[in-house]
Write an enzyme that holds these catalytic residues in place. Sequence first.
Site, PDB file in Angstrom:
ATOM      1  N   LYS A 207      -1.068  17.863  14.821  1.00 26.77           N
ATOM      2  CA  LYS A 207      -0.002  18.813  15.181  1.00 26.77           C
ATOM      3  C   LYS A 207       0.887  19.040  13.979  1.00 26.77           C
ATOM      4  CE  LYS A 207       2.177  19.036  19.611  1.00 26.77           C
ATOM      5  NZ  LYS A 207       2.911  18.235  20.596  1.00 26.77           N
TER       6      LYS A 207
HETATM    7  C1  E4P Z   1       3.969  19.843  23.339  1.00 25.66           C
HETATM    8  O1  E4P Z   1       2.930  19.775  22.742  1.00 25.66           O
HETATM    9  C2  E4P Z   1       5.156  19.072  23.081  1.00 25.66           C
HETATM   10  O2  E4P Z   1       4.794  17.727  22.882  1.00 25.66           O
HETATM   11  C3  E4P Z   1       6.169  19.117  24.157  1.00 25.66           C
HETATM   12  O3  E4P Z   1       5.838  19.913  25.234  1.00 25.66           O
HETATM   13  C4  E4P Z   1       7.512  19.343  23.566  1.00 25.66           C
HETATM   14  O4  E4P Z   1       8.524  19.533  24.446  1.00 25.66           O
HETATM   15  P1  E4P Z   1       9.350  18.449  25.236  1.00 25.66           P
HETATM   16  O5  E4P Z   1       9.214  17.136  24.524  1.00 25.66           O
HETATM   17  O6  E4P Z   1      10.742  18.988  25.234  1.00 25.66           O
HETATM   18  O7  E4P Z   1       8.723  18.447  26.583  1.00 25.66           O
END
Ligand code: E4P
Length: 228
Positions: free
Chosen positions: A94
């Site tokens: 990522k």
């Molecule tokens: C997605 O890949 C992220 O890990 C995630 O949804 C980020 O958002 P959050 O941590 O606010 O849920």
Amino acid sequence: MKYFLDSAKLDEIQYAYKTFGIDGVTTNPRHIMLSGKPFMIAITDIANWIKEEGLEGIDRFPVSVEINPHLDDADEMIEMAKKVAALSPNFAIKIPCTEAGVTAARKLEQMGIRTNVTLVFSPAQAIFAAKNGSLFVSPFIGWKEANGEDCKEYIKNIVEIYKNYGFYGKTEIICAAIRTPKQIVDCAVAGADIVTTGLAVYQDAMKHAYTHQGLETFINAWDNTITE
Ligand code: E4P
């Protein structure tokens, strides 16, 4: 529509796989922190579980792992991505949707390391991920809707653009930061490939008052019937 679990807690991943048949996992630095484990241990534990379950292969059960968010140089991002990717064939790296991030993601894809371009908040950003040949793009839903922005159109636009230019199905759209079952439905109707969210949202999505009421009715009927 694939369901991914947004978590780095191994017990949650195991439960969600067994119960909801989740198709993959996404993590981020906040989830790693919440796992209570050091970064390398948290992701190695997930890699080991994948092996034990016989789920090896990024097509079978992809797990997105985010690199150090301090990095703002493409070469440094690539170095770290290589180390993380070496831990499991299931890991997609990522990378934030920044100039350095997109540069790194493109090079990693050329090297055969799959990527997930994250922190995407506009269709124009999503186009960069697709042009790179990234395996995933992660448009965030909850953060935008908390800000009063409508996400149905946002996802529909990404889907339409991807279809217009032959990206659809190549770079899979993971709707991230999903907070409610309604957001799951909105993303599915808009044509997203995947949603990722926490265990609690899937548990909410499983519930309906009529299901509960119907079960009570049938239990009552069963108890008033000769069943032997
Ligand atoms: C997605 O890949 C992220 O890990 C995630 O949804 C980020 O958002 P959050 O941590 O606010 O849920």
